[in-house]
Scaffold this motif. Structure first.
Motif, PDB file in Angstrom:
ATOM      1  N   LYS A  78       0.932  -1.213  -0.192  1.00 39.24           N
ATOM      2  CA  LYS A  78      -0.064   0.005  -0.138  1.00 39.24           C
ATOM      3  C   LYS A  78       0.849   1.318   0.050  1.00 39.24           C
ATOM      4  O   LYS A  78       0.489   2.399  -0.323  1.00 39.24           O
ATOM      5  CB  LYS A  78      -1.113   0.009   1.097  1.00 39.24           C
ATOM      6  CG  LYS A  78      -0.418   0.073   2.421  1.00 39.24           C
ATOM      7  CD  LYS A  78      -1.329  -0.015   3.591  1.00 39.24           C
ATOM      8  CE  LYS A  78      -0.549  -0.070   4.963  1.00 39.24           C
ATOM      9  NZ  LYS A  78      -1.444  -0.525   6.070  1.00 39.24           N
ATOM     10  N   ASP A 102      -5.908  -1.579  -7.248  1.00 38.84           N
ATOM     11  CA  ASP A 102      -5.189  -1.191  -5.913  1.00 38.84           C
ATOM     12  C   ASP A 102      -5.713  -1.807  -4.736  1.00 38.84           C
ATOM     13  O   ASP A 102      -4.892  -1.860  -3.782  1.00 38.84           O
ATOM     14  CB  ASP A 102      -4.870   0.524  -5.697  1.00 38.84           C
ATOM     15  CG  ASP A 102      -6.086   0.994  -5.493  1.00 38.84           C
ATOM     16  OD1 ASP A 102      -7.406   0.468  -5.828  1.00 38.84           O
ATOM     17  OD2 ASP A 102      -6.172   2.201  -4.828  1.00 38.84           O
ATOM     18  N   GLN A 103      -7.121  -2.299  -4.742  1.00 38.33           N
ATOM     19  CA  GLN A 103      -7.521  -2.887  -3.496  1.00 38.33           C
ATOM     20  C   GLN A 103      -7.383  -4.534  -3.521  1.00 38.33           C
ATOM     21  O   GLN A 103      -7.797  -5.129  -2.705  1.00 38.33           O
ATOM     22  CB  GLN A 103      -9.123  -2.497  -3.565  1.00 38.33           C
ATOM     23  CG  GLN A 103      -9.301  -0.982  -3.172  1.00 38.33           C
ATOM     24  CD  GLN A 103      -8.574  -0.399  -2.166  1.00 38.33           C
ATOM     25  OE1 GLN A 103      -8.932  -1.051  -0.893  1.00 38.33           O
ATOM     26  NE2 GLN A 103      -8.002   0.578  -2.175  1.00 38.33           N
TER      27      GLN A 103
END
Length: 182
Positions: A78, A102-103
């Motif tokens: 992250k 990105d998740q």
């Protein structure tokens, strides 16, 4: 003789008494493999073995879902400001490329495998339309949006004596149709 046997018995008893050492309890912590990317190359390689031969090729999306945690990869990285990332799964017979956000949610996949077994109805259709044909090679190609396969087809090379043909077999809703000769 009696003294010798008694002496050996006594020696054995004393020796085993001294060999009894108490050990302290060992504490083992399980730490899963870090899925943090190399900061220089933005690359990570993890080897995921198959439980049985051909498991990956049989259903690549199910294999990926069961053996790879994209959300953990996104969480471990992250701080790297990743917007999207690609994950490659490969075997001797083919590959699967998956694109994640990105998740860690799956956006799309692209897969290609060679020398796959054609479904029974597709093989029968080829042999019905080409009487003396022999299947020389097959390729399976599929694309998905999310976890649902959007487009899939087979490319088949057949030979009928001197003549070689290439066929494309579309697969939709578990039905097959020979789309075109190439």
């Amino acid at each position: 003789m009696k003294n010798l046997i008694l002496g050996l018995f006594l020696f054995g008893f004393i020796a085993t008494g001294h060999s009894q050492i108490l050990l302290e309890e060992a504490k083992i912590e399980y730490r899963p493999v870090s899925m943090q990317l190399d900061p220089d190359t933005n690359y990570l390689e993890i080897i995921i073995p198959e439980k049985k031969v051909g498991e990956f090729q049989q259903d690549p999306l199910a294999f990926m879902k069961a053996n790879f945690d994209a959300k953990k990869l996104a969480l471990d990285n992250k701080d790297a400001d990743i917007v999207k990332f690609e994950v490659y799964f490969k075997s001797r017979k083919g590959f699967l490329v998956a694109l994640f956000d990105d998740q860690g949610e799956l956006i799309s996949t692209n897969q290609k495998f060679k020398d796959v077994r054609l479904p029974e109805d597709a093989r029968l259709e080829i042999l019905r339309t080409n009487k003396d044909a022999v299947i020389k090679g097959t390729k399976y190609i599929a694309y998905s949006k999310g976890w649902d396969i959007d487009k899939e087809f087979y490319r088949v090379k057949i030979s009928d004596g001197q003549k070689t043909q290439r066929l494309r077999i579309n697969r939709q809703n578990n039905r097959h149709s020979i789309a075109q000769n190439q």
